[in-house]
Design a protein around this motif. Sequence first.
Motif, mmCIF file in Angstrom:
data_model
loop_
_atom_site.group_PDB
_atom_site.id
_atom_site.type_symbol
_atom_site.label_atom_id
_atom_site.label_comp_id
_atom_site.label_asym_id
_atom_site.label_seq_id
_atom_site.Cartn_x
_atom_site.Cartn_y
_atom_site.Cartn_z
ATOM 1 N N PRO B 32 5.184 0.013 -57.786
ATOM 2 C CA PRO B 32 4.468 -0.290 -59.023
ATOM 3 C C PRO B 32 5.193 -1.300 -59.894
ATOM 4 O O PRO B 32 4.589 -1.910 -60.759
ATOM 5 C CB PRO B 32 4.379 1.066 -59.732
ATOM 6 C CG PRO B 32 5.504 1.858 -59.179
ATOM 7 C CD PRO B 32 5.704 1.393 -57.777
ATOM 8 N N HIS B 33 6.495 -1.475 -59.654
ATOM 9 C CA HIS B 33 7.258 -2.375 -60.499
ATOM 10 C C HIS B 33 7.163 -3.825 -60.035
ATOM 11 O O HIS B 33 7.475 -4.741 -60.788
ATOM 12 C CB HIS B 33 8.726 -1.930 -60.530
ATOM 13 C CG HIS B 33 9.502 -2.531 -61.646
ATOM 14 N ND1 HIS B 33 10.223 -3.703 -61.496
ATOM 15 C CD2 HIS B 33 9.661 -2.171 -62.926
ATOM 16 C CE1 HIS B 33 10.797 -4.007 -62.637
ATOM 17 N NE2 HIS B 33 10.478 -3.098 -63.521
ATOM 18 N N ALA B 34 6.739 -4.031 -58.801
ATOM 19 C CA ALA B 34 6.706 -5.391 -58.268
ATOM 20 C C ALA B 34 5.556 -6.159 -58.882
ATOM 21 O O ALA B 34 4.433 -5.680 -58.948
ATOM 22 C CB ALA B 34 6.562 -5.350 -56.760
ATOM 23 N N VAL B 35 5.846 -7.361 -59.342
ATOM 24 C CA VAL B 35 4.813 -8.228 -59.896
ATOM 25 C C VAL B 35 4.610 -9.378 -58.911
ATOM 26 O O VAL B 35 5.466 -10.241 -58.799
ATOM 27 C CB VAL B 35 5.233 -8.785 -61.273
ATOM 28 C CG1 VAL B 35 4.142 -9.663 -61.847
ATOM 29 C CG2 VAL B 35 5.569 -7.660 -62.224
#
Lengths: 156, 182
Positions: B32-35
């Motif tokens: 979820p943290h990966a952009v």
Amino acid sequence: MITNKCLLLILTMLCLGFSLAHAKTTDLYQFATPNQHQRFHKLTFELRCLVCQNQNLADSEAPLAKDLRQQVATKIRQGQTDKQIIDYLVKRYGDFILFKPPLLRITFLLWFGPFILALASIIILLYSIRKKPKQQALTQDDQARLNQLLKPSHKD
Amino acid sequence: MKQKLKVLGFFSPLIIFIIMVLFFWRGLGLDPHAVPSALINTPTPGFNLNRLEQPGVKLNNKIFKGQVSLLNVWATWCVSCADEHPVLIDIAHSKVVPIYGLDYKDNRQDALSWLKRYGNPYRAIGFDHNGSVAINWGVYGTPETFIIDKEGKIRYKQIGPITTEVWQQKLLPIVKQLQRDS
């Protein structure tokens, strides 16, 4: 011995400390007009910090957030519009940098999903309530049994 | 018809459960943290920087044209970058693809000593002292590695350190594919 005066002094210092801490971000940036200051405040509140992703650019202490605040401030001073600044950041970091995702076909479910689900639930609920089965009349035998069972018990 | 509906109603919790399992299976496997990069398939952003090794010499986007290349964003203060460094050295030795470096918000002396000590896998390194060029590339953490095609377009961004596994299974196939394309 802590006197009342002493307590008052400590309290005052604490209050000052808290208010200064809150003033940290926006007051470090100088703007020519209060309108610019307001725009900076608004923009940095609506943009996400990509490092600490639950915080906005205004509150985050991450180095990238500081850099991006600097960029926003510089662009405001250069006379760029809010849209130009947002477009600049979205072009580099994507829609995720906005706290409010734009209304596109792909985000339609994100925006309206909860309402659609709630509506569907209400409809299903109403339907199942309406459909309650009719009470069948008891046969005579069953009625007699029922009366027997419902008689007050003599064993106390 | 009523019979069919009853059967469907009986199985609906199971069906809903299976659908949920599928969603969770997929969703919990994502980070979820990966952009993901917003610049995939766009030309490389501006890269006007002084070379780390030769302060007077400038680099620009021309270095990305004509061959497939990697741009690796790193810094001496970044622990994961130290972890991936040996993998970069291996890639450089294999001569499969040139690696360019972007030294992000670093100290020039520290960076030069660091490279002397651990080895230098980079063909050239741009020294981005204030991080402004990195912002143009949508960098939000280190390390990040971009795969750039022969025309100078970004085709993939690796977020986080490159492990041997990541290189063999994700990046090397992409590099090879891009090298085959004319």
